[in-house]
Design an enzyme around this catalytic site. Structure first.
Site, PDB file in Angstrom:
ATOM      1  N   HIS A   1       0.725   8.791   6.670  1.00  0.00           N
ATOM      2  CA  HIS A   1       1.661   7.984   7.447  1.00  0.00           C
ATOM      3  C   HIS A   1       2.746   8.802   8.134  1.00  0.00           C
ATOM      4  CE1 HIS A   1       0.242   4.801   4.560  1.00  0.00           C
ATOM      5  NE2 HIS A   1       0.041   4.243   5.725  1.00  0.00           N
ATOM      6  N   HIS A  20       1.692   7.303   2.210  1.00  0.00           N
ATOM      7  CA  HIS A  20       1.202   8.644   1.887  1.00  0.00           C
ATOM      8  C   HIS A  20       1.317   9.605   3.067  1.00  0.00           C
ATOM      9  CE1 HIS A  20      -2.398   7.616   4.066  1.00  0.00           C
ATOM     10  NE2 HIS A  20      -2.593   6.555   3.284  1.00  0.00           N
ATOM     11  N   LYS A  24       0.875  -1.183   0.000  1.00  0.00           N
ATOM     12  CA  LYS A  24       0.000   0.000   0.000  1.00  0.00           C
ATOM     13  C   LYS A  24       0.907   1.226   0.000  1.00  0.00           C
ATOM     14  CE  LYS A  24      -4.218  -1.825   0.937  1.00  0.00           C
ATOM     15  NZ  LYS A  24      -4.616  -2.115   2.332  1.00  0.00           N
TER      16      LYS A  24
HETATM   17  N1  ARG Z   1      -0.632  -1.444   9.950  1.00  0.00           N
HETATM   18  C1  ARG Z   1      -1.627  -0.731  10.680  1.00  0.00           C
HETATM   19  C2  ARG Z   1      -2.270   0.328   9.802  1.00  0.00           C
HETATM   20  O1  ARG Z   1      -1.676   0.785   8.854  1.00  0.00           O
HETATM   21  C3  ARG Z   1      -1.066  -0.046  11.902  1.00  0.00           C
HETATM   22  C4  ARG Z   1      -0.453  -0.956  12.909  1.00  0.00           C
HETATM   23  C5  ARG Z   1      -0.468  -0.378  14.276  1.00  0.00           C
HETATM   24  N2  ARG Z   1       0.202  -1.175  15.261  1.00  0.00           N
HETATM   25  C6  ARG Z   1      -0.348  -2.190  15.931  1.00  0.00           C
HETATM   26  N3  ARG Z   1       0.409  -2.847  16.784  1.00  0.00           N
HETATM   27  N4  ARG Z   1      -1.599  -2.518  15.775  1.00  0.00           N
HETATM   28  O2  ARG Z   1      -3.407   0.716  10.095  1.00  0.00           O
END
Ligand code: ARG
Length: 586
Positions: free
Chosen positions: A142, A139, A136
Site C-alpha cells: 500500500h 502492508h 485488511k
Molecule cells: N480499495 C481498492 C483496493 O485496495 C482500491 C481503490 C482504488 N480506487 C478506485 N476509485 N477504484 O484495491
C-alpha cells in the site's frame, strides 16, 4: 524563471528573419534548442538542418554564418559569452559567473516558493490515493499509492492548483456481511479494540473455514449485508464500528508518513447514489441483461463485458466508481480527477472511464488513471491469508530504530535526535519508494530499505543539513548580507567568484528545478523530482568539497553563501514535494 532559452531563441531569430523565404518562429526555435551532453559543445546548441531546405544552403554553412553574426553582436559581460559553430550546430556558451549569479538572484527572490508556479490557478485537481480496504492489513504493497499520490498532490498544489486529497476507502461490499456474522458468532469487543485489523482479519479467515463446512453461513452473511444495505440499525452500527477501528490504524500510519486527506468518502458513501447510475445507464440504452445480471458490452473496444449488477441485484466496485466520478464532477467541478491505483486495475479503469464517456459526459477524458507496478517480496507473492506479508508500520518502525542505533553509536540519543531519527528513517523509506519509476515492479528488500548509502533520502537530507550548518557557522549577519547582495542589486553581471565547473554545475541543476517540477506533474512521475534532488545533492557536495566557502574575504564569502542558500532552498523544496522532512542537523 530564469529564461535563457528564450534569450537564445531571440538571438537566433535575428539572422533568420533577415533571410527571405524562411519561416521559423520563436516557438520552433525553442523546441529545436538542445542541451549538448558534452559541455565542450556548449551549454545550448541549435541544429541548422531544418533551415537548409528553405535557404538552399548547406546546414554547416548556415551554422557558420549565423554563429558569426550572432557572436559579433553579443553584448560584453552578458549571460552568453561565446557563440561557435561546429558542423551543422550553433553552440552557445554561457558565462559561468554571470549565470550563477543570475540563478542565485532568482532563487533568493522566491525562496520557499522557488520552483512553484501559478499555472494551475483557479483549477481544481482531485488526487485519489491510498484507498485501502478496511478490515485488511495495511502492508508494504500500500505504500506505493500512498506516497506517490501524496507527492503528486503536493506537486500539483505547488503549481497553483486547488488540490483535494481523496481516500476512496474500500469500506463496502458483501465481505462486510461475513464480518458481521463472524463477529456475532465468535467475536469479542475487547479483541477488536485491542488490535482491530488483526482481529477482523482473523474473523474473516475463520468465517471462510467454517463456511466450507456449513454453507448456511454464507446465506446468513448475504442476509446481513442486505440488512446493512437497508440501513438496519444493528448491522449499520457494527459496520461503522469496524470502519472506525480500522481507520484508526490507517491514520497511525498516515501520521507517521505525514500523509493527509480532505475526504475519506469511500465506496459506502456512494451506496445511495447507485440507483441513479443504473437508471441513467438504462435510459441511455447501455445496459444489457445477461443471466439475470446487468452488463455493459464493451467488446467493440476490446474491453470485454463490464458487470454492473449481479443477478441478486447488488452493485459492484465498478458501479461505485461510476457513481463516484459523477458525484465528484458535480461536487468539485474538477479540472482533472486523478486516480493513483495499481496497474493491475488497468482494465477496470479503462472500462468505467469508457462507460462514463458513453453516457455522454465529455469530462470522462479528465479522469486519469495513474498506474504503478507491484511490490513483490523476496519470499514470493504477498498473501495476507498465508501470512506472507510485510506491514508498513513495521517497515517504518524498523527504519527509525536503525537510525536511532546509528546515532547512539556516536553518543546518547537526545530528545531532538529522536525526532531527527524519525525524519531520517521514515524519509529513507519514502524516498526509496519515490526513487523508482512508478510503473516498474520491484522486490521489497529489508537490506535495501535500511541502507542509507548511495542515492538515498538520508544522503539528500544530509546535504540540506550540511548547507544549514554552513549558514549557521557563517552567522546571521553574513546570511542577511548575502540575501541583500542578490536581491537589491541584481543588475546583471557576475560576482567574480563563480568561475569553477562545480559552481556552474550546481547552479545549472538548481536552475533546472522548476522545469523538473513541471515535468513531474505532466508525467505524474514524482521520481523525476527524486532524481533531480539526488543530482543537486551530489553537485552541492562536489562544490563544497572543491571550494572553500567560509573564506576570510568577506565579499567572496557572502557571494558564495548565496549559492549555498540557493542549493539549500532547492533541496528543501524538492524533499518537501516528496513528503520527506528536512532535519537541520545530522
Ligand atoms: N480499495 C481498492 C483496493 O485496495 C482500491 C481503490 C482504488 N480506487 C478506485 N476509485 N477504484 O484495491
Amino acid at each position: 524563471m530564469l529564461d535563457i532559452k528564450t534569450e537564445i531563441a531571440k538571438l537566433i531569430e535575428g539572422p533568420i528573419a533577415a533571410v527571405d523565404g524562411v519561416d521559423v518562429d520563436e516557438d520552433a526555435i525553442l523546441a529545436a534548442l538542445e542541451i549538448p551532453t558534452d559541455t565542450a559543445n556548449g551549454d545550448y546548441a541549435f541544429p541548422c538542418f531544418r533551415l537548409a531546405k528553405g535557404m538552399r544552403t548547406a546546414p554547416q554553412q548556415i551554422a557558420e554564418s549565423f554563429a558569426g553574426k550572432i557572436g559579433s553582436a553579443l553584448p560584453v559581460g552578458g549571460m552568453i559569452e561565446r557563440v561557435q559553430n561546429a558542423g551543422a550546430y550553433i553552440n552557445f556558451y554561457l558565462n559561468k559567473d554571470v549565470f550563477c549569479r543570475a540563478v542565485v538572484s532568482d532563487v533568493l527572490a522566491k525562496s520557499e516558493a522557488y520552483g512553484s508556479s501559478t499555472i494551475g490557478e483557479g483549477k481544481t485537481v482531485l488526487v485519489e490515493y491510498s484507498s485501502p480496504n478496511i478490515a485488511k492489513p495495511f502492508h508494504i504493497g500500500h505504500i506505493r499509492s500512498t506516497v506517490i499520490g501524496g507527492s503528486l498532490a503536493n506537486i500539483m498544489e505547488f503549481l497553483g492548483y486547488r488540490v483535494k486529497r481523496l481516500n476512496h476507502l474500500g469500506d463496502y461490499g458483501t465481505q462486510f456481511g461475513k464480518l458481521i456474522v463472524a463477529y456475532r458468532r465468535f467475536g469479542s469487543r475487547e479483541d477488536v479494540e485491542a488490535a482491530p485489523i488483526e482481529t477482523l482479519l482473523k474473523y474473516y479467515t475463520e468465517f471462510h473455514e467454517k463456511a466450507k463446512a456449513d454453507p448456511s453461513l454464507d446465506d446468513e452473511a448475504r442476509a446481513a449485508f442486505a440488512a446493512l444495505e437497508r440501513g438496519d440499525a444493528e448491522e449499520l452500527a457494527l459496520w461503522e464500528w469496524f470502519r472506525e477501528e480500522s481507520l484508526k490504524e490507517f491514520t497511525d500510519v498516515y501520521d507517521m508518513l505525514g500523509i493527509r486527506f480532505d475526504s475519506y468518502a469511500g465506496e459506502s458513501f456512494y451506496s445511495d447514489k447507485m440507483q441513479r447510475v443504473l437508471d441513467e445507464l438504462d435510459a441511455k440504452g447501455l445496459l444489457l441483461e445477461s443471466d439475470g445480471a446487468q452488463i455493459v458490452d464493451m467488446d467493440e473496444w476490446e474491453m470485454g463485458k463490464a458487470l454492473i449488477t449481479k443477478s441478486d441485484g447488488s452493485t459492484l466496485y465498478i458501479t461505485r466508481d461510476i457513481a463516484a466520478a459523477i458525484y465528484r464532477k458535480e461536487h468539485y467541478d474538477f479540472y482533472k480527477n486523478i486516480y493513483v491505483v495499481a496497474s493491475q486495475q488497468d482494465l477496470h479503469f479503462r472500462q468505467w472511464i469508457k462507460i462514463v464517456e458513453l453516457m455522454g459526459y465529455s469530462w470522462a477524458s479528465d479522469c486519469i488513471h495513474v498506474p504503478f507496478g507491484l511490490v513483490h517480496l523476496e519470499s514470493g507473492k504477498m498473501s495476507t491469508r498465508e501470512g506472507n506479508v510485510v506491514f508498513l508500520a513495521d517497515v517504518l518502525g524498523e527504519a527509525v530504530e536503525k537510525t536511532e542505533e546509528i546515532i547512539r553509536e556516536k553518543g546518547v540519543l537526545t530528545e531532538d535526535e529522536r525526532e531527527t531519527a524519525e525524519m531520517i528513517g521514515i524519509g529513507a523509506v519514502i524516498f526509496q519508494e519515490l526513487h523508482n519509476n512508478r510503473r516498474k515492479d520491484y522486490v521489497f528488500s529489508w537490506d535495501k530499505v535500511l541502507s542509507f548509502e548511495g542515492e538515498t533520502g538520508p544522503y539528500v537530507q544530509y546535504s540540506y543539513a550540511r548547507a544549514s550548518s554552513i549558514l549557521s557557522k557563517a552567522g546571521e549577519a553574513d546570511v542577511c548580507a548575502a540575501a541583500e547582495l542578490y536581491t537589491s542589486s541584481n543588475t546583471g553581471g557576475g560576482s567574480g567568484y563563480f568561475t569553477g565547473e562545480n559552481a556552474f554545475g550546481l547552479a545549472k541543476l538548481i536552475a533546472g528545478f522548476p522545469e523538473t517540477v513541471a515535468a513531474a506533474a505532466e508525467k505524474f512521475e514524482p521520481s523525476i523530482v527524486t532524481r533531480h534532488a539526488v543530482d543537486i545533492a551530489q553537485a552541492f557536495s562536489a562544490y563544497y568539497h572543491d571550494e572553500q566557502i567560509l573564506v576570510d574575504d568577506r565579499s567572496e564569502r557572502i557571494a558564495k553563501l548565496g549559492l549555498v542558500i540557493s542549493a539549500r532552498h532547492a533541496v528543501k523544496n524538492a524533499l518537501t514535494l516528496l513528503g520527506v522532512r528536512t532535519p537541520e542537523k545530522m
